[in-house]
Design a protein around this motif. Structure first.
Motif, mmCIF file in Angstrom:
data_model
loop_
_atom_site.group_PDB
_atom_site.id
_atom_site.type_symbol
_atom_site.label_atom_id
_atom_site.label_comp_id
_atom_site.label_asym_id
_atom_site.label_seq_id
_atom_site.Cartn_x
_atom_site.Cartn_y
_atom_site.Cartn_z
ATOM 1 N N ARG A 55 7.984 -1.765 -7.380
ATOM 2 C CA ARG A 55 8.223 -0.612 -6.506
ATOM 3 C C ARG A 55 9.317 -0.942 -5.492
ATOM 4 O O ARG A 55 9.337 -2.018 -4.923
ATOM 5 N N ASP A 56 10.200 0.041 -5.286
ATOM 6 C CA ASP A 56 11.409 -0.197 -4.493
ATOM 7 C C ASP A 56 11.217 -0.132 -2.985
ATOM 8 O O ASP A 56 12.074 -0.576 -2.244
ATOM 9 N N THR A 57 10.123 0.474 -2.548
ATOM 10 C CA THR A 57 9.944 0.641 -1.097
ATOM 11 C C THR A 57 8.571 0.130 -0.679
ATOM 12 O O THR A 57 7.623 0.150 -1.478
ATOM 13 N N PRO A 58 8.445 -0.314 0.579
ATOM 14 C CA PRO A 58 7.119 -0.736 1.071
ATOM 15 C C PRO A 58 6.076 0.373 0.922
ATOM 16 O O PRO A 58 4.910 0.092 0.626
ATOM 17 N N ALA A 59 6.498 1.628 1.096
ATOM 18 C CA ALA A 59 5.527 2.725 0.941
ATOM 19 C C ALA A 59 5.048 2.810 -0.506
ATOM 20 O O ALA A 59 3.864 3.065 -0.778
ATOM 21 N N THR A 67 0.312 -6.232 -2.579
ATOM 22 C CA THR A 67 -0.660 -5.136 -2.431
ATOM 23 C C THR A 67 -1.905 -5.544 -1.644
ATOM 24 O O THR A 67 -2.731 -4.679 -1.312
ATOM 25 N N ALA A 68 -2.062 -6.834 -1.344
ATOM 26 C CA ALA A 68 -3.346 -7.331 -0.822
ATOM 27 C C ALA A 68 -3.853 -6.542 0.384
ATOM 28 O O ALA A 68 -4.997 -6.076 0.401
ATOM 29 N N ARG A 69 -2.987 -6.382 1.398
ATOM 30 C CA ARG A 69 -3.478 -5.756 2.632
ATOM 31 C C ARG A 69 -3.903 -4.313 2.397
ATOM 32 O O ARG A 69 -4.841 -3.811 2.994
ATOM 33 N N HIS A 70 -3.202 -3.630 1.501
ATOM 34 C CA HIS A 70 -3.497 -2.219 1.243
ATOM 35 C C HIS A 70 -4.772 -2.090 0.404
ATOM 36 O O HIS A 70 -5.616 -1.238 0.655
ATOM 37 N N ALA A 71 -4.906 -2.943 -0.599
ATOM 38 C CA ALA A 71 -6.091 -2.864 -1.465
ATOM 39 C C ALA A 71 -7.348 -3.297 -0.702
ATOM 40 O O ALA A 71 -8.427 -2.738 -0.899
ATOM 41 N N SER A 128 12.476 -9.082 -0.451
ATOM 42 C CA SER A 128 13.106 -7.864 -0.982
ATOM 43 C C SER A 128 12.123 -6.704 -1.059
ATOM 44 O O SER A 128 12.494 -5.545 -0.875
ATOM 45 N N LEU A 129 10.866 -7.030 -1.343
ATOM 46 C CA LEU A 129 9.840 -5.983 -1.436
ATOM 47 C C LEU A 129 9.398 -5.491 -0.056
ATOM 48 O O LEU A 129 8.719 -4.478 0.048
ATOM 49 N N GLY A 130 9.749 -6.263 0.987
ATOM 50 C CA GLY A 130 9.307 -5.892 2.334
ATOM 51 C C GLY A 130 7.928 -6.434 2.670
ATOM 52 O O GLY A 130 7.318 -6.042 3.664
ATOM 53 N N THR A 131 7.402 -7.342 1.825
ATOM 54 C CA THR A 131 6.080 -7.934 2.091
ATOM 55 C C THR A 131 6.130 -8.848 3.305
ATOM 56 O O THR A 131 5.134 -9.009 4.015
#
Ligand SMILES: Cc1ncc(COP(=O)(O)O)c(C=O)c1O
Length: 363
Positions: free
Chosen positions: A176-180, A217-221, A244-247
Motif C-alpha cells: 500500500r502506497d500511503t500510511p492510510a 499493520t501491527a498497531r492498527h490490527a 518508505s511505507l511511513g511505518t
C-alpha cells in the motif's frame, strides 16, 4: 575498545539505543491494547535480542522454521509458535522432541498437512497445539475466511492435535502506497480474523488465540477488539521499506551496513563492497526503487551483483575510493539471515558481537 571505524567491511551493525527503543515501543503498544506480543524472531535470529523482547514483556516468540525453533529451544526459550504451515512426518518427529523442552504451537492450513503432524503425538498420548492460518488478503498461504469453519472443524477432529486458535499475516500491507492504506489493511486484518474466530466459537470450537501481525499493520490490527496476540518482526530493526511505507522515521532504523567504496570507475558511478551477498536482492516496498540507501547522501544503490553494489551518483554528490559509507537495506530480515554475526554499537563503540544463531535454518 573497538569502534565502528575498525570493522572490516562489509559489516552489519546494529545501533543498540535504537533497537532497545523499538523493542520498548512495540511492547508498550501491545500493553496499551492488552494484546500479547509474540515477536517474529526470524527478523534477527539472535538469542540476545529474543531475550530483550521477552524482558520487555513479550509472551514468547514466533519463528518460521522447525530448525529455528530448535535453536531457540536449545537456548532455553520456553514458549514458541511456528507461524508457518508445517507439513511432514519428519517435522512431526522433531516437533514432538521440541515439545518436550518448550511450550510449542504450530501453524496449519489444511487437513492433509495437519494429518502429517498428528501420528507421533497421538502415539505418545500427547496433543500438539495447532493454529489455523487464515488468508485475509495476502493470498500466500491460509484458508479463505469463508472456508475457515469447515477446515477448523476437520483439523480439530484429528487425534493427536488440539486446535487453539487462528492466525494471519497481512503481508499485502507492504504494497500500500500511503500510511492510510496500510492502516486500512491493518484494521481489516484484525476485523476479519476476529469475525472468523467468532464463527468458529459459535460452531463449538474453543478458540483462544486470535493472532495478527506484521510491522506496518501491527498497531492498527492490535486496536481491533478481540485480537489476543500480535507477531510483528521487522520492527526491531526497521529498514528502507518501513521508512518508505511511513511505518517509522529514518532515525528508527537500527540495522545498517558499513561498506567501503572500492571503485569510482566513471563519472556518475561508484561501487561499494556490499552486493547481494550482503544486502540480498529484495526489492524496496511499496514501490521498487534500487537496492539500498546511502545514509546522509542522496545517491542510491542502483544495481547489485554478488559482491558489488553499484551506486548511481546523484548530482552534487561524490565518492572516493577507500571512503566508508553506511547503507540502509531494503529489507533487514533477509540481511540478518545472510550474516554470521552483527556488531552491536553504542554510539560508535562496538559493545558486542552478536551471533545470528538461527540463520540458515531453512528446514
Ligand atoms: C506469518 C508471519 N507472521 C509475522 C511476520 C512478521 O512480519 P513483519 O516482518 O512485517 O514484522 C511475518 C513476516 O514475514 C510472517 O510471515
Amino acid at each position: 575498545m573497538r569502534s565502528v571505524h575498525d570493522l572490516a567491511t562489509p559489516a552489519v551493525i546494529v545501533d543498540l539505543d535504537v533497537l532497545e527503543r523499538n523493542v520498548l515501543r512495540m511492547a508498550e503498544h501491545a500493553r496499551l491494547r492488552d494484546v500479547r506480543l509474540r515477536p517474529h524472531a526470524k527478523t534477527h535470529k539472535v538469542l540476545e535480542i529474543g531475550r530483550l523482547q521477552l524482558g520487555a514483556g513479550a509472551c514468547g516468540l514466533s519463528l518460521a522454521k522447525t530448525g529455528e525453533a530448535e535453536v531457540f529451544a536449545a537456548a532455553g526459550f520456553d514458549d514458541l509458535f511456528l507461524a508457518y504451515p508445517i507439513v511432514g512426518e519428519d517435522k512431526a518427529r522433531r516437533l514432538l522432541a521440541l515439545s518436550e523442552r518448550t511450550r510449542l504451537s504450530v501453524g496449519v492450513d489444511s487437513l492433509e498437512g495437519a494429518r502429517t503432524l498428528a501420528p507421533p503425538f497421538h502415539s505418545a498420548g500427547r496433543r500438539l497445539d495447532v493454529v489455523l492460518k487464515v488468508d485475509v488478503g495476502f493470498h500466500r498461504v491460509g484458508v479463505l475466511p469463508e472456508h475457515a469453519a469447515q477446515a477448523a472443524r476437520q483439523i480439530a477432529g484429528v487425534p493427536g492435535l488440539r486446535l487453539t486458535g487462528v492466525f494471519t499475516h497481512a503481508g499485502h500491507g507492504y504494497l500500500r502506497d500511503t500510511p492510510a492504506g496500510v492502516a486500512d489493511v491493518g484494521r481489516s486484518e484484525g476485523e476479519t480474523l476476529v469475525a472468523v474466530a467468532a464463527e468458529l466459537r459459535a460452531s463449538g470450537l474453543p478458540i483462544e488465540v486470535v493472532s495478527v501481525g506484521s510491522t506496518p499493520t501491527a498497531r492498527h490490527a492490535m486496536a481491533v477488539a478481540g485480537v489476543t496476540e500480535c507477531r510483528p518482526g521487522n520492527y526491531v530493526y526497521h529498514d528502507a521499506s518501513q521508512v518508505s511505507l511511513g511505518t517509522c522515521a529514518l532515525e528508527d532504523c537500527a540495522l545498517s551496513v558499513v561498506a567501503t567504496v572500492v571503485s569510482v570507475p566513471a563519472a556518475g558511478r561508484a561501487v561499494v563492497d556490499a552486493g547481494s551477498k550482503t544486502l540480498s536482492s529484495d526489492p524496496l516496498r511499496p514501490q521498487p526503487g534500487g537496492h539500498g540507501w546511502i545514509l546522509g547522501r542522496r545517491s542510491r544503490i542502483e544495481r547489485l551483483s554478488e559482491e558489488h553494489g553499484v551506486v548511481s551518483v546523484a548530482e552534487g554528490d561524490s565518492f572516493r575510493v577507500g571512503e566508508r559509507v553506511r547503507l540502509l537495506p531494503n529489507h533487514a530480515c533477509v540481511v540478518s539471515n545472510l550474516h554470521e554475526r552483527v556488531f552491536a554499537l553504542r554510539g560508535e563503540r562496538v559493545e558486542a558481537e552478536l551471533r545470528v544463531a538461527a540463520r540458515g535454518r531453512v528446514d
